[in-house]
Scaffold this motif. Structure first.
Motif, PDB file in Angstrom:
ATOM      1  N   ALA A 120       0.835  -1.201   0.000  1.00  0.00           N
ATOM      2  CA  ALA A 120       0.000   0.000   0.000  1.00  0.00           C
ATOM      3  C   ALA A 120       0.869   1.250   0.000  1.00  0.00           C
ATOM      4  O   ALA A 120       0.554   2.247  -0.650  1.00  0.00           O
ATOM      5  N   GLN A 121       1.980   1.171   0.727  1.00  0.00           N
ATOM      6  CA  GLN A 121       2.862   2.325   0.801  1.00  0.00           C
ATOM      7  C   GLN A 121       3.631   2.540  -0.488  1.00  0.00           C
ATOM      8  O   GLN A 121       3.751   3.648  -0.987  1.00  0.00           O
ATOM      9  N   THR A 122       4.142   1.440  -1.052  1.00  0.00           N
ATOM     10  CA  THR A 122       4.987   1.543  -2.232  1.00  0.00           C
ATOM     11  C   THR A 122       4.189   1.851  -3.495  1.00  0.00           C
ATOM     12  O   THR A 122       4.588   2.659  -4.317  1.00  0.00           O
ATOM     13  N   PHE A 123       3.030   1.182  -3.625  1.00  0.00           N
ATOM     14  CA  PHE A 123       2.312   1.283  -4.885  1.00  0.00           C
ATOM     15  C   PHE A 123       1.032   2.104  -4.800  1.00  0.00           C
ATOM     16  O   PHE A 123       0.465   2.468  -5.821  1.00  0.00           O
ATOM     17  N   GLY A 124       0.594   2.358  -3.561  1.00  0.00           N
ATOM     18  CA  GLY A 124      -0.642   3.114  -3.390  1.00  0.00           C
ATOM     19  C   GLY A 124      -0.571   4.475  -4.056  1.00  0.00           C
ATOM     20  O   GLY A 124      -1.566   4.985  -4.568  1.00  0.00           O
ATOM     21  N   LEU A 125       0.622   5.066  -4.071  1.00  0.00           N
ATOM     22  CA  LEU A 125       0.787   6.395  -4.648  1.00  0.00           C
ATOM     23  C   LEU A 125       0.622   6.388  -6.165  1.00  0.00           C
ATOM     24  O   LEU A 125       0.341   7.415  -6.770  1.00  0.00           O
ATOM     25  N   GLN A 126       0.802   5.184  -6.758  1.00  0.00           N
ATOM     26  CA  GLN A 126       0.665   5.084  -8.214  1.00  0.00           C
ATOM     27  C   GLN A 126      -0.781   4.975  -8.657  1.00  0.00           C
ATOM     28  O   GLN A 126      -1.093   5.083  -9.843  1.00  0.00           O
ATOM     29  N   MET A 127      -1.655   4.714  -7.681  1.00  0.00           N
ATOM     30  CA  MET A 127      -3.057   4.579  -8.037  1.00  0.00           C
ATOM     31  C   MET A 127      -3.619   5.960  -8.359  1.00  0.00           C
ATOM     32  O   MET A 127      -3.159   6.956  -7.841  1.00  0.00           O
ATOM     33  N   ARG A 128      -4.624   5.964  -9.222  1.00  0.00           N
ATOM     34  CA  ARG A 128      -5.258   7.239  -9.566  1.00  0.00           C
ATOM     35  C   ARG A 128      -5.921   7.820  -8.323  1.00  0.00           C
ATOM     36  O   ARG A 128      -6.538   7.111  -7.550  1.00  0.00           O
ATOM     37  N   SER A 129      -5.774   9.116  -8.200  1.00  0.00           N
ATOM     38  CA  SER A 129      -6.363   9.779  -7.032  1.00  0.00           C
ATOM     39  C   SER A 129      -7.830  10.091  -7.287  1.00  0.00           C
ATOM     40  O   SER A 129      -8.248  10.246  -8.430  1.00  0.00           O
TER      41      SER A 129
ATOM     42  N   PRO B  31      -2.854   8.078   0.793  1.00  0.00           N
ATOM     43  CA  PRO B  31      -2.927   7.082  -0.279  1.00  0.00           C
ATOM     44  C   PRO B  31      -2.796   5.650   0.241  1.00  0.00           C
ATOM     45  O   PRO B  31      -3.441   4.749  -0.276  1.00  0.00           O
ATOM     46  N   SER B  32      -1.996   5.463   1.265  1.00  0.00           N
ATOM     47  CA  SER B  32      -1.815   4.102   1.774  1.00  0.00           C
ATOM     48  C   SER B  32      -3.098   3.588   2.414  1.00  0.00           C
ATOM     49  O   SER B  32      -3.407   2.400   2.350  1.00  0.00           O
ATOM     50  N   ARG B  33      -3.850   4.499   3.026  1.00  0.00           N
ATOM     51  CA  ARG B  33      -5.130   4.085   3.576  1.00  0.00           C
ATOM     52  C   ARG B  33      -6.108   3.756   2.459  1.00  0.00           C
ATOM     53  O   ARG B  33      -6.866   2.804   2.531  1.00  0.00           O
ATOM     54  N   ARG B  34      -6.055   4.545   1.407  1.00  0.00           N
ATOM     55  CA  ARG B  34      -6.916   4.294   0.252  1.00  0.00           C
ATOM     56  C   ARG B  34      -6.588   2.948  -0.387  1.00  0.00           C
ATOM     57  O   ARG B  34      -7.492   2.192  -0.756  1.00  0.00           O
ATOM     58  N   ALA B  35      -5.297   2.661  -0.488  1.00  0.00           N
ATOM     59  CA  ALA B  35      -4.874   1.384  -1.059  1.00  0.00           C
ATOM     60  C   ALA B  35      -5.344   0.231  -0.176  1.00  0.00           C
ATOM     61  O   ALA B  35      -5.783  -0.816  -0.658  1.00  0.00           O
ATOM     62  N   LEU B  36      -5.246   0.449   1.118  1.00  0.00           N
ATOM     63  CA  LEU B  36      -5.666  -0.576   2.074  1.00  0.00           C
ATOM     64  C   LEU B  36      -7.175  -0.790   1.990  1.00  0.00           C
ATOM     65  O   LEU B  36      -7.655  -1.929   1.993  1.00  0.00           O
ATOM     66  N   ASP B  37      -7.905   0.307   1.898  1.00  0.00           N
ATOM     67  CA  ASP B  37      -9.361   0.214   1.792  1.00  0.00           C
ATOM     68  C   ASP B  37      -9.785  -0.530   0.531  1.00  0.00           C
ATOM     69  O   ASP B  37     -10.751  -1.277   0.531  1.00  0.00           O
ATOM     70  N   LEU B  38      -9.024  -0.292  -0.530  1.00  0.00           N
ATOM     71  CA  LEU B  38      -9.366  -0.922  -1.812  1.00  0.00           C
ATOM     72  C   LEU B  38      -9.340  -2.439  -1.717  1.00  0.00           C
ATOM     73  O   LEU B  38     -10.216  -3.128  -2.236  1.00  0.00           O
ATOM     74  N   ILE B  39      -8.330  -2.964  -1.034  1.00  0.00           N
ATOM     75  CA  ILE B  39      -8.221  -4.418  -0.949  1.00  0.00           C
ATOM     76  C   ILE B  39      -8.945  -4.979   0.264  1.00  0.00           C
ATOM     77  O   ILE B  39      -9.154  -6.178   0.360  1.00  0.00           O
ATOM     78  N   GLU B  83      -8.673   2.595 -10.514  1.00  0.00           N
ATOM     79  CA  GLU B  83      -7.463   2.711  -9.695  1.00  0.00           C
ATOM     80  C   GLU B  83      -6.217   2.288 -10.468  1.00  0.00           C
ATOM     81  O   GLU B  83      -5.103   2.388  -9.960  1.00  0.00           O
ATOM     82  N   GLY B  84      -6.432   1.736 -11.674  1.00  0.00           N
ATOM     83  CA  GLY B  84      -5.283   1.379 -12.502  1.00  0.00           C
ATOM     84  C   GLY B  84      -4.712   0.003 -12.228  1.00  0.00           C
ATOM     85  O   GLY B  84      -3.569  -0.286 -12.565  1.00  0.00           O
ATOM     86  N   LEU B  85      -5.508  -0.878 -11.615  1.00  0.00           N
ATOM     87  CA  LEU B  85      -5.018  -2.230 -11.317  1.00  0.00           C
ATOM     88  C   LEU B  85      -5.461  -3.231 -12.369  1.00  0.00           C
ATOM     89  O   LEU B  85      -4.878  -4.315 -12.490  1.00  0.00           O
ATOM     90  N   VAL B  86      -6.476  -2.884 -13.124  1.00  0.00           N
ATOM     91  CA  VAL B  86      -7.067  -3.810 -14.092  1.00  0.00           C
ATOM     92  C   VAL B  86      -7.390  -3.034 -15.370  1.00  0.00           C
ATOM     93  O   VAL B  86      -7.751  -1.853 -15.317  1.00  0.00           O
ATOM     94  N   THR B  87      -7.230  -3.699 -16.525  1.00  0.00           N
ATOM     95  CA  THR B  87      -7.667  -3.089 -17.786  1.00  0.00           C
ATOM     96  C   THR B  87      -8.929  -3.778 -18.280  1.00  0.00           C
ATOM     97  O   THR B  87      -9.150  -4.954 -18.011  1.00  0.00           O
ATOM     98  N   ARG B  88      -9.723  -3.027 -19.001  1.00  0.00           N
ATOM     99  CA  ARG B  88     -10.968  -3.555 -19.551  1.00  0.00           C
ATOM    100  C   ARG B  88     -10.905  -3.378 -21.055  1.00  0.00           C
ATOM    101  O   ARG B  88     -10.804  -2.259 -21.566  1.00  0.00           O
ATOM    102  N   THR B  89     -10.962  -4.489 -21.782  1.00  0.00           N
ATOM    103  CA  THR B  89     -10.881  -4.444 -23.232  1.00  0.00           C
ATOM    104  C   THR B  89     -12.164  -5.004 -23.831  1.00  0.00           C
ATOM    105  O   THR B  89     -12.543  -6.139 -23.546  1.00  0.00           O
ATOM    106  N   VAL B  90     -12.814  -4.196 -24.655  1.00  0.00           N
ATOM    107  CA  VAL B  90     -14.061  -4.635 -25.291  1.00  0.00           C
ATOM    108  C   VAL B  90     -13.764  -5.072 -26.715  1.00  0.00           C
ATOM    109  O   VAL B  90     -13.182  -4.315 -27.492  1.00  0.00           O
ATOM    110  N   TYR B  91     -14.147  -6.300 -27.056  1.00  0.00           N
ATOM    111  CA  TYR B  91     -14.032  -6.772 -28.427  1.00  0.00           C
ATOM    112  C   TYR B  91     -15.415  -6.693 -29.057  1.00  0.00           C
ATOM    113  O   TYR B  91     -16.365  -7.306 -28.555  1.00  0.00           O
TER     114      TYR B  91
END
Lengths: 135, 135
Positions: A120-129, B31-39, B83-91
DNA sequence: GCTTATAGTAACTATAAGAGAGTATCTATC
DNA sequence: GATAGATACTCTCTTATAGTTACTATAAGC
């Protein structure tokens, strides 16, 4: 991963080995899913982190965790106690004093949780805000 | 851990070293809290696990995750995309086909998540079962 | 006698999750 | 040519969970 067999496997990126899971986290009634659900909670991981330093009291925890309500703190602590990850000790002093501490089982959870926090610390900052959405 | 300073540190049980966190997961806006919340979400980790094998389609994911509703699957995938963790591709095929895949950032999350699942598997069985409460 | 602290509980409201039906598009079947 | 089925959703409604606020008991301190 296999589909529909109830048995799950994947690669462990740490050891670079394929790991076989006897339990199936994709099944709601499986212990591994229950364990996953327990920590997939807004407050659990933060409480476990705080207790890694040693026993802490109710108000101490509340002060440190920004935004937690009394109800949620109590509720989460009781759940952790029920699951055997935390102990609750009441000292019958004048204003009662209650101390929460990790059990040995609770301590085993620290390692994976710290890994998650490191991520979360290392990569959380790379996530879109969230700010970028507001535009 | 320090109280009230906004700076958090702890021991990493893996490396046995004290780790300093520049960010504060106990602060809601960090951001680290946001990352933590996400997962810290019932479905995110399961979806990420499933995508570790390669791109998967909507219905494929739905079939594998026991108990997820269409709404929650869509919602979680959109959040992960945002959040930029997954891509969505429509065919644009006859019945439209949508493929979800991990981004490089999403792949960095695999390692800590696998650790967590390993914990859930190893120690989840030691947790008290809900059956014992019903007695 | 009034205030403060601890560790909560109770009642209520807000938000999120879940269930189920509905939608658009094309293919295949009867 | 009507009907059914698949995909990838959305919409609405109901239920569950989370959050807010006020309140309690007890003793110490001013």
């Amino acid at each position: 991963m296999q589909e529909g067999t109830g048995k799950w496997y994947g690669y462990c990126m740490v050891t670079n080995k394929k790991i076989i899971l006897q339990t199936d986290p994709f099944d709601n009634n499986c212990p591994s899913r229950r364990a996953l659900d327990l920590i997939s909670d807004k407050w659990t991981s933060l409480i476990i982190y705080l207790l890694s330093d040693g026993p802490q009291r109710y108000t101490q925890l509340k002060r440190q965790i920004g935004g937690i309500s009394q109800k949620m703190l109590t509720q989460t602590l009781r759940k952790l106690e029920e699951e055997g990850l935390v102990t609750r000790t009441v000292y019958p002093t004048a204003p009662p004093s209650v101390e929460y501490a990790l059990t040995p089982l609770g301590e085993t959870l620290l390692e994976p949780l710290v890994r998650l926090l490191e991520w979360a610390q290392t990569f959380g900052l790379q996530m879109r805000s969230p700010a970028s959405e507001a535009v």
